[in-house]
Design a protein around this motif. Structure first.
Motif, short mmCIF file in Angstrom:
data_model
loop_
_atom_site.label_atom_id
_atom_site.label_comp_id
_atom_site.label_asym_id
_atom_site.label_seq_id
_atom_site.Cartn_x
_atom_site.Cartn_y
_atom_site.Cartn_z
N SER A 86 -19.10 -13.39 -3.55
CA SER A 86 -20.43 -13.97 -4.14
C SER A 86 -20.37 -15.29 -2.81
CB SER A 86 -20.53 -14.51 -5.21
OG SER A 86 -21.37 -14.70 -5.32
N HIS A 87 -21.04 -15.87 -2.16
CA HIS A 87 -21.08 -16.20 -1.22
C HIS A 87 -21.81 -18.10 -2.46
CE1 HIS A 87 -19.56 -14.75 2.02
NE2 HIS A 87 -20.17 -13.62 1.81
N MET A 88 -21.91 -18.03 -3.36
CA MET A 88 -22.65 -18.84 -4.33
C MET A 88 -21.17 -19.69 -5.10
SD MET A 88 -25.61 -17.33 -6.34
CE MET A 88 -24.08 -15.86 -7.20
N GLU A 89 -21.56 -21.36 -4.80
CA GLU A 89 -20.17 -22.07 -4.64
C GLU A 89 -19.93 -21.64 -6.53
OE1 GLU A 89 -18.77 -26.13 -3.59
OE2 GLU A 89 -20.02 -25.58 -3.00
N VAL A 90 -21.18 -22.03 -7.62
CA VAL A 90 -20.98 -21.88 -9.32
C VAL A 90 -20.02 -20.68 -9.11
CG1 VAL A 90 -22.00 -21.83 -11.18
CG2 VAL A 90 -22.92 -23.35 -9.37
N HIS A 105 -17.54 -18.44 -7.50
CA HIS A 105 -16.04 -18.57 -6.54
C HIS A 105 -15.86 -19.59 -7.55
CE1 HIS A 105 -13.82 -18.87 -3.55
NE2 HIS A 105 -14.10 -20.36 -3.94
N ASN A 106 -16.30 -20.61 -7.66
CA ASN A 106 -15.66 -21.85 -8.54
C ASN A 106 -15.16 -21.85 -10.18
OD1 ASN A 106 -15.21 -23.37 -6.56
ND2 ASN A 106 -16.68 -25.52 -6.81
N HIS A 148 -12.47 -18.53 -10.00
CA HIS A 148 -11.38 -18.97 -8.44
C HIS A 148 -10.19 -18.71 -9.23
CE1 HIS A 148 -8.84 -21.12 -5.96
NE2 HIS A 148 -10.02 -20.56 -4.92
N CYS A 175 -10.26 -14.91 -1.42
CA CYS A 175 -11.87 -15.17 -1.43
C CYS A 175 -11.60 -15.94 -0.33
CB CYS A 175 -12.31 -15.73 -2.98
SG CYS A 175 -11.22 -17.71 -3.48
N HIS A 176 -10.87 -16.57 0.13
CA HIS A 176 -11.01 -18.10 1.67
C HIS A 176 -10.07 -17.86 2.10
CE1 HIS A 176 -9.37 -20.92 -0.49
NE2 HIS A 176 -9.75 -19.97 -1.58
#
Length: 58
Positions: free
Chosen positions: A37-41, A43-44, A47, A57-58
């Motif tokens: 997923s590229h949605m920051e919510v 992802h965090n 994480h 993931c990065h």
């Protein structure tokens, strides 16, 4: 003469095949959705657990 299916050979009854396969597909969907997923919510939120499982993931 009876024949054994692959599921019968490992002890999984036919009534459990559909729930097990649906659970596996749901789990794969969640891992794929959260992992890529590229949605920051999203992802965090996942994480630290993602890195603890060695999922990049990065």
């Amino acid at each position: 003469m009876t024949t054994k299916t692959a599921a019968g050979a490992i002890g999984i009854s036919a009534s459990k095949i559909i729930p097990l396969s649906m659970t596996a597909m749901l789990g794969l969907f969640f891992v794929g959705f959260v992992g890529f997923s590229h949605m920051e919510v999203v992802h965090n939120a996942a994480h630290d657990s993602r890195h603890s499982l060695a999922f990049p993931c990065h």
